[in-house]
Design a protein around this motif. Structure first.
Motif, PDB file in Angstrom:
ATOM      1  N   GLU A 102       0.844  -1.210   0.000  1.00 14.99           N
ATOM      2  CA  GLU A 102       0.000   0.000   0.000  1.00 14.99           C
ATOM      3  C   GLU A 102       0.876   1.256   0.000  1.00 14.99           C
ATOM      4  OE1 GLU A 102      -3.806   0.005   1.155  1.00 14.99           O
ATOM      5  OE2 GLU A 102      -3.502   1.851   0.032  1.00 14.99           O
ATOM      6  N   ARG A 103       0.480   2.222  -0.804  1.00 10.25           N
ATOM      7  CA  ARG A 103       1.217   3.488  -0.873  1.00 10.25           C
ATOM      8  C   ARG A 103       0.475   4.517  -0.025  1.00 10.25           C
ATOM      9  NH1 ARG A 103       5.425   5.036  -3.749  1.00 10.25           N
ATOM     10  NH2 ARG A 103       5.566   7.078  -4.744  1.00 10.25           N
ATOM     11  N   PHE A 104       1.227   5.240   0.795  1.00 12.47           N
ATOM     12  CA  PHE A 104       0.595   6.175   1.718  1.00 12.47           C
ATOM     13  C   PHE A 104       1.111   7.608   1.507  1.00 12.47           C
ATOM     14  CE2 PHE A 104       0.190   2.215   4.159  1.00 12.47           C
ATOM     15  CZ  PHE A 104      -1.149   2.270   4.469  1.00 12.47           C
ATOM     16  N   VAL A 105       0.227   8.532   1.832  1.00 15.76           N
ATOM     17  CA  VAL A 105       0.622   9.940   1.936  1.00 15.76           C
ATOM     18  C   VAL A 105       0.606  10.256   3.431  1.00 15.76           C
ATOM     19  CG1 VAL A 105       0.028  12.307   1.328  1.00 15.76           C
ATOM     20  CG2 VAL A 105      -0.603  10.421  -0.202  1.00 15.76           C
ATOM     21  N   TYR A 106       1.734  10.699   3.936  1.00 16.65           N
ATOM     22  CA  TYR A 106       1.800  10.995   5.371  1.00 16.65           C
ATOM     23  C   TYR A 106       1.952  12.503   5.551  1.00 16.65           C
ATOM     24  CZ  TYR A 106       3.016  10.629  10.284  1.00 16.65           C
ATOM     25  OH  TYR A 106       3.013  10.752  11.648  1.00 16.65           O
ATOM     26  N   GLN A 162      11.528  14.711   5.301  1.00 16.18           N
ATOM     27  CA  GLN A 162      12.331  15.452   4.325  1.00 16.18           C
ATOM     28  C   GLN A 162      11.491  15.937   3.150  1.00 16.18           C
ATOM     29  OE1 GLN A 162      16.000  13.092   3.472  1.00 16.18           O
ATOM     30  NE2 GLN A 162      15.163  11.747   5.044  1.00 16.18           N
ATOM     31  N   ASN A 163      10.169  15.890   3.291  1.00 17.42           N
ATOM     32  CA  ASN A 163       9.254  16.297   2.207  1.00 17.42           C
ATOM     33  C   ASN A 163       9.582  15.586   0.900  1.00 17.42           C
ATOM     34  OD1 ASN A 163       7.308  18.119   3.242  1.00 17.42           O
ATOM     35  ND2 ASN A 163       8.942  19.601   3.573  1.00 17.42           N
ATOM     36  N   LEU A 164       9.635  14.254   0.938  1.00 22.02           N
ATOM     37  CA  LEU A 164      10.058  13.493  -0.241  1.00 22.02           C
ATOM     38  C   LEU A 164       8.909  12.674  -0.817  1.00 22.02           C
ATOM     39  CD1 LEU A 164      13.467  12.013   0.963  1.00 22.02           C
ATOM     40  CD2 LEU A 164      13.131  13.890  -0.657  1.00 22.02           C
ATOM     41  N   VAL A 165       8.961  12.477  -2.107  1.00 25.46           N
ATOM     42  CA  VAL A 165       8.082  11.497  -2.760  1.00 25.46           C
ATOM     43  C   VAL A 165       9.008  10.393  -3.255  1.00 25.46           C
ATOM     44  CG1 VAL A 165       6.477  11.073  -4.648  1.00 25.46           C
ATOM     45  CG2 VAL A 165       6.462  13.274  -3.476  1.00 25.46           C
ATOM     46  N   ILE A 166       8.848   9.204  -2.718  1.00 25.93           N
ATOM     47  CA  ILE A 166       9.753   8.113  -3.072  1.00 25.93           C
ATOM     48  C   ILE A 166       9.136   7.312  -4.202  1.00 25.93           C
ATOM     49  CG2 ILE A 166      11.038   6.121  -2.166  1.00 25.93           C
ATOM     50  CD1 ILE A 166      11.672   8.749  -0.712  1.00 25.93           C
ATOM     51  N   PRO A 167       9.827   7.242  -5.370  1.00 26.46           N
ATOM     52  CA  PRO A 167       9.282   6.421  -6.465  1.00 26.46           C
ATOM     53  C   PRO A 167       9.202   4.955  -6.031  1.00 26.46           C
ATOM     54  CG  PRO A 167      11.158   7.746  -7.198  1.00 26.46           C
ATOM     55  CD  PRO A 167      11.110   7.854  -5.730  1.00 26.46           C
ATOM     56  N   GLN A 168       8.287   4.236  -6.633  1.00 25.67           N
ATOM     57  CA  GLN A 168       8.072   2.857  -6.173  1.00 25.67           C
ATOM     58  C   GLN A 168       9.297   1.973  -6.339  1.00 25.67           C
ATOM     59  OE1 GLN A 168       4.261   2.364  -8.255  1.00 25.67           O
ATOM     60  NE2 GLN A 168       3.405   1.807  -6.272  1.00 25.67           N
ATOM     61  N   ASP A 169      10.071   2.198  -7.417  1.00 25.30           N
ATOM     62  CA  ASP A 169      11.232   1.332  -7.625  1.00 25.30           C
ATOM     63  C   ASP A 169      12.390   1.683  -6.677  1.00 25.30           C
ATOM     64  OD1 ASP A 169      11.708   3.729  -8.803  1.00 25.30           O
ATOM     65  OD2 ASP A 169      12.423   2.949 -10.720  1.00 25.30           O
ATOM     66  N   ALA A 170      12.319   2.841  -6.047  1.00 22.67           N
ATOM     67  CA  ALA A 170      13.401   3.233  -5.133  1.00 22.67           C
ATOM     68  C   ALA A 170      13.007   3.052  -3.676  1.00 22.67           C
ATOM     69  CB  ALA A 170      13.776   4.696  -5.391  1.00 22.67           C
ATOM     70  N   ALA A 209       7.889   3.942   5.598  1.00 21.37           N
ATOM     71  CA  ALA A 209       8.651   4.726   4.620  1.00 21.37           C
ATOM     72  C   ALA A 209       7.998   6.086   4.383  1.00 21.37           C
ATOM     73  CB  ALA A 209       8.759   3.958   3.314  1.00 21.37           C
ATOM     74  N   ALA A 210       6.654   6.112   4.349  1.00 24.63           N
ATOM     75  CA  ALA A 210       5.958   7.380   4.103  1.00 24.63           C
ATOM     76  C   ALA A 210       6.207   8.365   5.242  1.00 24.63           C
ATOM     77  CB  ALA A 210       4.460   7.127   3.945  1.00 24.63           C
TER      78      ALA A 210
END
Lengths: 211, 532
Positions: free
Chosen positions: B2-6, B155-163, B148-149
């Motif tokens: 699951e991908r989250f926005v925190y 650090q206000n980051l958006v982490i791509p799924q492959d990374a 991870a989120a």
């Protein structure tokens, strides 16, 4: 199954409500046998029985109510104990752990494991052989942790009943002879009666029979 | 995963107080700094510092307590603003919330668009008395998995799924939690998540038990936290409707605690615990609906707290009790429930005991005896009495990965897994009827069954017994038989040459009042089980 009591003793003076924290809850079927008697948390209970005379049935009844109240039990060193009887008599097996009987361990290893289990289990059941390795230490830890230590002490004959393990409460279990039931559909054996005779530990007269 | 926005609103609680630019003040909760004035921030004090650490940075720092009512109002304002972006935000506390990314990805397409919308909604907000949030105070991270989120948001980051996995491995191990296991790992020199995932699974299981495996799953990214949320089979709802609008609500909410406790208990009995719920409140002049999350699981009191927080927020919006007409009704709906692995009743039935005490004791025993030695028994169908009881490793049950039959285990306790419906009431012809024997002998001692004349009793291939059994000679002595039942022929696994078994059973009642199941195979008699 009906149960009846022989001479029983009011071992716990001022018995509290079974749901309270000082005593172990017991099922209705055992309450009949343990009239006026409750098993205190932190106590050591030795169940004396000759083979096939009711000790495991008594043990199953003893575990039934605590398991339904969310109390976890551990059974160590009773390789021949059939847990399906426990389930049949109302024990919630998800609240029970044991040591895999297919694996072989020395009594000393099992004793160490049982000693560790006293830290977090409400009831720890061990065999007399394990308890006899260091019974004062087992009792002391049970008392300190508030766990009930149940020792199943099987003797092959009445002459061989051993009092080597110090106990707060000794229960002598016996049962009426088995008889065949009328039909297989109602069970192949007619359910008999279990008798429990209790002997409390007296401060100044160890082993004295209570009346 | 699951991908989250925190979302974390740093220093939001400072808005409860009207501090000037030069004031050096801090809000203290449980001896930790949770809010700071600008003067204190520039003086080197940071959020999360202990009172003594903060004092060592600025000795003239003034401490203030939390203002619960103002916090509720601020939280309500923020929630209203976030609702305009997405109704799927779930609130962890006043300052943090998260959003399952799949809930908004269709609408926002790109993460950047979503982040921009959140920032715009929050930065224009009049939080309190004209005070607004700085852009620096809005921390947003997007990544796979909750851990991870949350780390990305710092650090206000958006982490791509492959990374995502590389990002997770680079993080300090403290991101997995701050419990004893993590502290021990740090002492052992395991500093990062990457170091941890290269450890051996068996070593982690032996040393740290269930918690270790759970952490490893989180570190490897195979488990998000919250883990695989499952909706309850029937939507569990607890509702309350007042006869007339209630202005004072604290007492009424607490009077509803037993009702909430019933539902919590029902879930707990099924081995589950609620981690997310939605509270809908209807007041005379407004309605409020908000989702709350608590990953350690809600109990009745934590639910009641959230109802009150939400009500306080609504009340404060009416500028005090004078404008508040009271609440008409509320409803609590459990959204997500997960397996209740770590929370359990204490030794004597109260849920207030330290969780995990029993698990730790079992782990300790397993450390002594070896992996998979401590197990939970369960009953299953079988013809042989020794096979009617199966044993599942208790840790395996905790992970819910066992596929063995468990429907006779009772369902709660060490946690239920998938249940084999087929095993509900299997027929098992040839099995021993009830009552089950009390003792089953794994090594089946040899016994001798003889007739009155001393001849060994035999059972022929057709199941007939030529002589009647009169004496049974056990290892511990001879016993006279009073009665017997049988023999019953059992022929099982006839399709498998290696496992085919053909034997006959005999139930004997002895003169001493005992009853035993004997088994005969190829002319020999064995003691299979004894009644007790």
């Amino acid at each position: 199954m009906k149960t009846y009591s022989g001479p029983t003793a009011a071992v716990c003076k001022g018995v509290e409500d079974a749901s309270g924290s000082k005593t172990l809850p017991t099922c209705e079927r055992l309450q009949g046998a343990l009239k006026n008697l409750s098993i205190s948390r932190g106590s050591t209970v030795v169940v004396h029985a000759l083979p096939a005379t009711g000790s495991y049935t008594f043990l199953s009844l003893l575990l039934a109510e605590p398991s339904s109240k969310g109390i976890y039990s551990a059974v160590v060193g009773l390789d021949d104990y059939n847990f399906s009887l426990a389930a049949h008599l109302g024990v919630d097996l998800s609240k029970v752990i044991t040591v895999d009987p297919k694996l072989k361990f020395s009594e000393r290893e099992l004793a160490r494991a049982a000693f560790a289990l006293l830290d977090g289990f409400g009831i720890v059941v061990i065999s007399g052989r394990i308890a006899s390795l260091n019974s004062p230490r087992f009792s002391a830890k049970a008392r300190q942790k508030g766990a009930t230590l149940v020792v199943i002490e099987n003797s092959s004959s009445p002459k061989e009943i051993s009092y080597r393990i110090k106990a707060d409460l000794r229960l002598f279990v016996s049962r009426s002879p088995w008889t065949l039931s009328g039909s297989v559909s109602s069970g192949i054996l007619a359910e008999g009666e279990i008798a429990v005779q209790a002997v409390e530990r007296m401060e100044h007269h160890p082993g004295r029979r209570a009346s | 995963m699951e991908r989250f926005v925190y979302l974390e609103l740093s220093n939001l609680l400072a808005m409860c107080y009207e501090w000037g630019e030069q004031d050096v003040c801090a809000i203290l909760a449980e001896r930790k700094v949770v809010g700071l004035s600008k003067g204190a921030l520039s003086g080197g004090v940071a959020l999360g510092m202990s009172q003594s650490q903060a004092m060592s940075q600025l000795h003239h720092l003034e401490f203030y307590p939390r203002d619960v009512k103002k916090e509720a109002k601020i939280a309500s304002t923020v929630a209203d603003a976030l609702d305009s972006v997405s109704p799927y935000f779930r609130y962890l506390d006043t300052t943090s919330a998260y959003l399952p990314y799949r809930a908004v990805m269709r609408y926002f397409k790109e993460p950047v668009t979503l982040i921009r919308s959140i920032r715009e909604a929050l930065s224009q907000l009049d939080i309190s008395e004209g005070r607004r949030l700085d852009d620096d105070d809005i921390l947003i991270g997007i990544a796979d998995g909750f851990v991870a989120a949350k780390a990305a948001s710092l650090q206000n980051l958006v982490i791509p799924q492959d990374a995502n996995q590389r990002f997770l491995e680079s993080l300090p191990i403290t991101v997995l939690g701050g419990d004893v296991v993590v502290e021990t790992l740090i002492r052992l020199g395991i500093g990062t998540v990457g170091d941890f995932i290269h450890m051996n699974l068996a070593d982690i299981s032996t040393r740290f038990g269930v918690r270790g495996i759970e952490l490893l799953e989180m570190a490897r990214g195979s488990r998000a936290n919250p883990p695989g949320c499952t909706p309850p089979s029937k939507g569990v709802k607890v509702s309350f409707t007042a006869e007339s609008p209630l202005v004072g609500y604290d007492q009424v909410v607490f009077s509803q605690i037993p009702k909430l406790a019933d539902e919590v208990e029902k879930l707990r009995n099924a081995g589950l615990i609620a981690t997310s719920l939605e509270i809908s409140i209807s007041a005379s002049r407004s309605d409020s609906r908000r989702s709350w999350s608590l990953f350690s699981g809600f109990d009745e009191r934590s639910i009641a707290d959230r109802i009150i927080w939400q009500l306080q927020g609504m009340e404060e919006h009416f500028e005090g009790p004078s404008g508040w007409d009271g609440v008409n009704s509320w409803q609590v709906e459990f959204l997500d429930v997960v397996g209740d692995a770590g929370i359990q009743m204490d030794l004597f039935g109260s849920a207030k005991a330290p969780p995990g005490m029993t698990i730790r004791a079992a782990m300790k025993a397993e450390t002594i005896l070896g992996v998979n030695s401590v197990c939970v028994p369960y009953v299953e169908g079988a013809r042989s009495s020794i096979d009617t009881v199966g044993f599942s490793c208790w840790q395996e049950l905790l992970q819910g990965s066992s596929s063995r039959s468990k429907n006779n285990r009772g369902g709660s306790g060490f946690r239920g897994g998938p249940v084999d419906q087929r095993a509900g009431n299997p027929p098992w012809p040839g099995s021993i009827p009830n009552p089950p024997p009390a003792r089953v002998f794994r090594d089946r001692p040899i016994v001798k069954v003889t007739s009155l004349t001393g001849e060994v009793v035999r059972v022929n291939r057709r199941g007939g017994m030529v002589l009647s059994p009169s004496v049974v000679e056990f290892p511990w002595g001879k016993r006279v038989t009073e009665d017997f039942l049988g023999p019953w022929l059992v022929h099982q696994r006839w399709w498998d040459d290696d496992q085919e078994q053909r034997f006959a059973r005999l139930l004997v009642l002895l003169g001493d009042g005992t009853a035993h199941i004997l088994l005969t195979h190829e002319g020999l008699w064995y003691l299979e089980a004894s009644y007790d």
